[in-house]
Design a protein around this motif. Structure first.
Motif, PDB file in Angstrom:
ATOM      1  N   GLU A  62       3.033   0.330   8.757  1.00  0.00           N
ATOM      2  CA  GLU A  62       1.973  -0.533   9.274  1.00  0.00           C
ATOM      3  C   GLU A  62       0.719   0.264   9.613  1.00  0.00           C
ATOM      4  N   ILE A  63       0.896   1.429  10.211  1.00  0.00           N
ATOM      5  CA  ILE A  63      -0.263   2.285  10.448  1.00  0.00           C
ATOM      6  C   ILE A  63      -0.895   2.694   9.126  1.00  0.00           C
ATOM      7  N   ALA A  64      -0.088   2.944   8.124  1.00  0.00           N
ATOM      8  CA  ALA A  64      -0.625   3.376   6.828  1.00  0.00           C
ATOM      9  C   ALA A  64      -1.486   2.300   6.191  1.00  0.00           C
ATOM     10  N   TRP A  65      -1.037   1.049   6.192  1.00  0.00           N
ATOM     11  CA  TRP A  65      -1.867   0.025   5.548  1.00  0.00           C
ATOM     12  C   TRP A  65      -3.103  -0.265   6.365  1.00  0.00           C
ATOM     13  N   THR A  85       3.853  -6.438   1.426  1.00  0.00           N
ATOM     14  CA  THR A  85       2.758  -7.266   0.907  1.00  0.00           C
ATOM     15  C   THR A  85       1.363  -6.739   1.263  1.00  0.00           C
ATOM     16  N   PRO A  86       1.086  -6.256   2.489  1.00  0.00           N
ATOM     17  CA  PRO A  86      -0.255  -5.717   2.709  1.00  0.00           C
ATOM     18  C   PRO A  86      -0.553  -4.522   1.815  1.00  0.00           C
ATOM     19  N   ALA A  87       0.419  -3.657   1.621  1.00  0.00           N
ATOM     20  CA  ALA A  87       0.205  -2.493   0.762  1.00  0.00           C
ATOM     21  C   ALA A  87      -0.077  -2.934  -0.677  1.00  0.00           C
ATOM     22  N   ALA A 108      -7.264   6.127   0.583  1.00  0.00           N
ATOM     23  CA  ALA A 108      -6.575   4.856   0.833  1.00  0.00           C
ATOM     24  C   ALA A 108      -5.443   4.667  -0.169  1.00  0.00           C
ATOM     25  N   ILE A 109      -5.695   4.993  -1.421  1.00  0.00           N
ATOM     26  CA  ILE A 109      -4.669   4.827  -2.460  1.00  0.00           C
ATOM     27  C   ILE A 109      -3.460   5.709  -2.167  1.00  0.00           C
ATOM     28  N   VAL A 110      -3.687   6.939  -1.728  1.00  0.00           N
ATOM     29  CA  VAL A 110      -2.573   7.838  -1.401  1.00  0.00           C
ATOM     30  C   VAL A 110      -1.707   7.221  -0.309  1.00  0.00           C
ATOM     31  N   LEU A 111      -2.338   6.691   0.735  1.00  0.00           N
ATOM     32  CA  LEU A 111      -1.580   6.080   1.830  1.00  0.00           C
ATOM     33  C   LEU A 111      -0.771   4.877   1.331  1.00  0.00           C
ATOM     34  N   LEU A 112      -1.397   4.043   0.509  1.00  0.00           N
ATOM     35  CA  LEU A 112      -0.716   2.844   0.014  1.00  0.00           C
ATOM     36  C   LEU A 112       0.435   3.194  -0.915  1.00  0.00           C
ATOM     37  N   GLU A 113       0.252   4.215  -1.730  1.00  0.00           N
ATOM     38  CA  GLU A 113       1.341   4.625  -2.627  1.00  0.00           C
ATOM     39  C   GLU A 113       2.531   5.159  -1.844  1.00  0.00           C
ATOM     40  N   ARG A 114       2.282   5.808  -0.726  1.00  0.00           N
ATOM     41  CA  ARG A 114       3.397   6.274   0.108  1.00  0.00           C
ATOM     42  C   ARG A 114       4.173   5.093   0.681  1.00  0.00           C
ATOM     43  N   VAL A 115       3.448   4.060   1.119  1.00  0.00           N
ATOM     44  CA  VAL A 115       4.126   2.870   1.628  1.00  0.00           C
ATOM     45  C   VAL A 115       4.954   2.225   0.521  1.00  0.00           C
ATOM     46  N   LEU A 116       4.360   2.061  -0.652  1.00  0.00           N
ATOM     47  CA  LEU A 116       5.053   1.380  -1.745  1.00  0.00           C
ATOM     48  C   LEU A 116       6.237   2.182  -2.268  1.00  0.00           C
ATOM     49  N   ALA A 117       6.177   3.497  -2.148  1.00  0.00           N
ATOM     50  CA  ALA A 117       7.326   4.319  -2.531  1.00  0.00           C
ATOM     51  C   ALA A 117       8.506   4.047  -1.605  1.00  0.00           C
ATOM     52  N   ARG A 118       8.196   3.804  -0.329  1.00  0.00           N
ATOM     53  CA  ARG A 118       9.256   3.499   0.643  1.00  0.00           C
ATOM     54  C   ARG A 118       9.644   2.032   0.611  1.00  0.00           C
ATOM     55  N   PHE A 126       1.573 -12.316  17.727  1.00  0.00           N
ATOM     56  CA  PHE A 126       0.905 -11.055  17.376  1.00  0.00           C
ATOM     57  C   PHE A 126       1.273 -10.626  15.953  1.00  0.00           C
ATOM     58  N   SER A 127       2.579 -10.633  15.671  1.00  0.00           N
ATOM     59  CA  SER A 127       3.017 -10.220  14.339  1.00  0.00           C
ATOM     60  C   SER A 127       2.502 -11.175  13.262  1.00  0.00           C
ATOM     61  N   ASN A 128       2.555 -12.481  13.552  1.00  0.00           N
ATOM     62  CA  ASN A 128       2.065 -13.451  12.582  1.00  0.00           C
ATOM     63  C   ASN A 128       0.560 -13.305  12.366  1.00  0.00           C
ATOM     64  N   ALA A 129      -0.164 -12.964  13.424  1.00  0.00           N
ATOM     65  CA  ALA A 129      -1.607 -12.749  13.290  1.00  0.00           C
ATOM     66  C   ALA A 129      -1.900 -11.604  12.330  1.00  0.00           C
ATOM     67  N   LEU A 130      -1.145 -10.530  12.427  1.00  0.00           N
ATOM     68  CA  LEU A 130      -1.343  -9.406  11.510  1.00  0.00           C
ATOM     69  C   LEU A 130      -0.954  -9.773  10.073  1.00  0.00           C
ATOM     70  N   GLU A 131       0.093 -10.586   9.921  1.00  0.00           N
ATOM     71  CA  GLU A 131       0.471 -11.041   8.580  1.00  0.00           C
ATOM     72  C   GLU A 131      -0.653 -11.874   7.961  1.00  0.00           C
ATOM     73  N   LEU A 132      -1.198 -12.789   8.743  1.00  0.00           N
ATOM     74  CA  LEU A 132      -2.294 -13.631   8.265  1.00  0.00           C
ATOM     75  C   LEU A 132      -3.540 -12.788   7.974  1.00  0.00           C
ATOM     76  N   HIS A 133      -3.792 -11.811   8.824  1.00  0.00           N
ATOM     77  CA  HIS A 133      -4.925 -10.905   8.636  1.00  0.00           C
ATOM     78  C   HIS A 133      -4.789 -10.141   7.319  1.00  0.00           C
ATOM     79  N   ALA A 134      -3.615  -9.629   7.052  1.00  0.00           N
ATOM     80  CA  ALA A 134      -3.390  -8.874   5.813  1.00  0.00           C
ATOM     81  C   ALA A 134      -3.483  -9.763   4.590  1.00  0.00           C
TER      82      ALA A 134
END
Length: 556
Positions: free
Chosen positions: A201-204, A244-246, A229-239, A88-96
């Motif tokens: 993960e929910i954010a991306w 990699t998906p972000a 979308a950019i706001v959500l991604l910037e929050r992930v990248l700040a943390r 499951f986790s690998n599927a999401l990694e490949l998906h991203a």
């Protein structure tokens, strides 16, 4: 700036006015590709979907296996067996990472390993859905709705997080207008992200949903949704600056809004974070090209091409199609060419161009946009291998025939045979399209037709420059620049379908005519189109020197 359509185009499959300034001066050595993960032979190519909805990036191994090296994006779910959780986790990694087929097969295998795992079913329904590059029509969504509803029913007593995710996904696949459904899902996922503000993960996933929803319209994109979308991604990248998906989606989103430099620091780290994901190794070029790092764009795409070749060999994909069966491969080749041509890297350009020319010349059927992109191979021959441009056989397809004529014309100008160059220019038709076709997007045909006018104008300008008719050359180059800069042409592909800004030719012609002020103006305008273009920079410096301002290049 958004050129999203090129990702779809990729599934289908010029010389400088100042040669001393544009001359390649180095023999670039590329780092060896990271080898592909071990794999067994792939399923036959006949299993591929039709091109319209082809999600193949990494053809999946016949025997399910975990595929490391594609970054992160997975997360823990409750009630799954350890093995199902891993897939499951690998599927999401490949998906991203846009390894679409491999992601779907990994998700399906997670369900097979643990049929009672309702979130595994959610994962399969999510991953087999639309992406920012590929849509899903109403018919394709029917089985995904059934899966999503099964997951929703199974999470009634689960965590609030699982319930929120499954409730949202059902909205994406409801019958009716697919664009409206995508926007409803995006709104729901934005709400889920607000409920769980610290969940990366929910954010991306929410950002991805917002980007898909943003493109769910006939023209352009919804800026408000993209900004969300950019706001959500910037929050992930700040943390988590190495998420990699972000990073992947942030590169896309910042390019769309015309602010690629925002992603530069993150783009620099991405290839090392996902060394086996050819698409993620490629992705920084969407930032690097637009901030003027053309050599970096060439290098990373050449590496992505080599990863694709290694994957194709490991997966047993038969020649002659081989790696070309991986649709993002063509995009990597064309992006690498775009960077190498601007950087003056002859070795990379020719290494990428020659197989592209050979491949495209053998085809007897292809829509205009596919031919439009394959033309970049001929442009590389024109710039770096004039003898090769004159020797290459005539292709079967009309737009490629025109590209070959242009390449021959460029080569003949450099040889001083202006009469022959003029004959090649005259052989480029003013139009090829024979009326609209329902299976060809209108803007794709418009762009292909515009390329005819651009190449005719450029050859007119080249010949005039060689004959010392600088005012006539400026007129021709201005015509070509105006065609190149139309929205229909400039927004159609990424990187641009014509490899350099013709406006820099206009600047060179004005400088030759003694209009240093005009040359300065047009060279700066060219640099606004392509940051740090070394040829335009030198024209600008020469213009400033002629004006008595010194040779310093002023960039905006």
């Amino acid at each position: 700036m958004q050129r999203r359509l090129i990702e779809v185009i990729a599934a289908l499959l010029a010389a400088s006015p100042l040669p001393a300034l544009a001359q390649d001066t180095h023999d670039h050595t590329v780092a060896p590709a990271v080898p592909a993960a071990p794999a067994v032979p792939a399923a036959p190519a006949a299993e591929a979907r039709d091109e319209k909805h082809n999600h193949t990036d990494q053809t999946a191994p016949r025997t399910p296996q975990l595929m490391p090296g594609y970054g992160d994006g997975g997360f823990a779910i409750s009630g799954a067996s350890a093995e199902a959780q891993a897939f499951f986790s690998n599927a999401l990694e490949l998906h991203a990472a846009f390894a679409h087929t491999a992601a779907v097969r990994a998700a399906k295998h997670a369900v097979q390993l643990d049929p009672a795992c309702v979130m595994c079913k959610w994962g399969e329904a999510l991953i087999d859905g639309p992406t920012i590059n590929y849509g899903k029509d109403a018919k394709e969504r029917v089985p995904l709705l059934a899966l999503a509803r099964q997951a929703q029913a199974g999470t009634r007593s689960a965590s609030a997080r699982d319930r929120a995710l499954t409730d949202a996904l059902v909205l994406r696949y409801r019958p009716g207008d697919t664009a409206r459904a995508d926007r409803a899902y995006a709104a729901a996922m934005k709400g889920v992200a607000e409920r769980f503000p610290g969940d990366n993960e929910i954010a991306w996933l929410a950002a991805d949903a917002l980007m898909v929803g943003s493109f769910a319209q006939d023209d352009g994109y919804d800026r408000g949704m993209m900004d969300q979308a950019i706001v959500l991604l910037e929050r992930v990248l700040a943390r988590s600056p190495k998420h990699t998906p972000a990073i992947h989606f942030y590169i896309h989103a910042t390019e769309v809004i015309g602010k690629p430099a925002l992603a530069e620091a993150y783009a620099d780290s991405l290839p090392a974070l996902a060394p086996r994901a050819s698409h993620l190794v490629h992705m920084p070029s969407h930032t690097w090209y637009w901030v003027g790092r053309y050599q970096d764009a060439a290098d990373t795409n050449r590496r992505a091409v080599e990863i694709g070749k290694a994957n194709a060999r490991a997966l047993g994909i038969a020649e002659p199609d081989g790696v070309w069966n991986l649709p993002y491969h063509a995009h990597n080749v064309i992006y690498g060419l775009g960077g190498a041509l601007m950087a003056g890297d002859s070795r990379t350009a020719l290494d990428l161009a020659r197989p592209l020319v050979e491949r495209s010349a053998a085809r007897d059927k292809a829509p205009p946009w596919s031919q439009l992109l394959a033309a970049s191979g001929y442009f590389a021959l024109a710039r770096f291998d004039p003898a090769g441009a004159l020797a290459v056989p005539e292709p079967k397809l009309d737009y490629l025939k025109a590209a070959r004529r242009y390449a021959r014309g460029e080569a003949l100008v450099w040889q001083g045979d202006l009469a022959a160059a003029r004959a090649e220019r005259d052989a480029i038709p003013e139009s090829i399209a024979k009326g609209p076709r329902k299976d060809w997007p209108k803007d794709a045909t418009v762009a292909a037709e515009a390329m005819l006018g651009i190449t005719r104008a450029v050859l007119d300008g080249r010949i005039a420059m060689a004959e010392g008719r600088f005012a006539d050359a400026a007129t021709a180059f201005r015509k070509g620049a105006l065609l190149e800069e139309t929205k229909e042409f400039s927004d159609f592909t990424d990187p641009p379908a014509f490899w350099y800004p013709v406006r820099r030719d206009l600047a060179a012609a004005l400088l030759a005519a003694g209009d240093a002020a005009g040359a300065q103006r047009e060279a700066q305008a060219s640099l606004d189109l392509r940051k740090l273009d070394p040829v335009a920079q030198q024209i600008l410096a020469a213009a400033r020197l002629a004006l008595g301002k010194g040779a310093a290049v002023q960039l905006r």
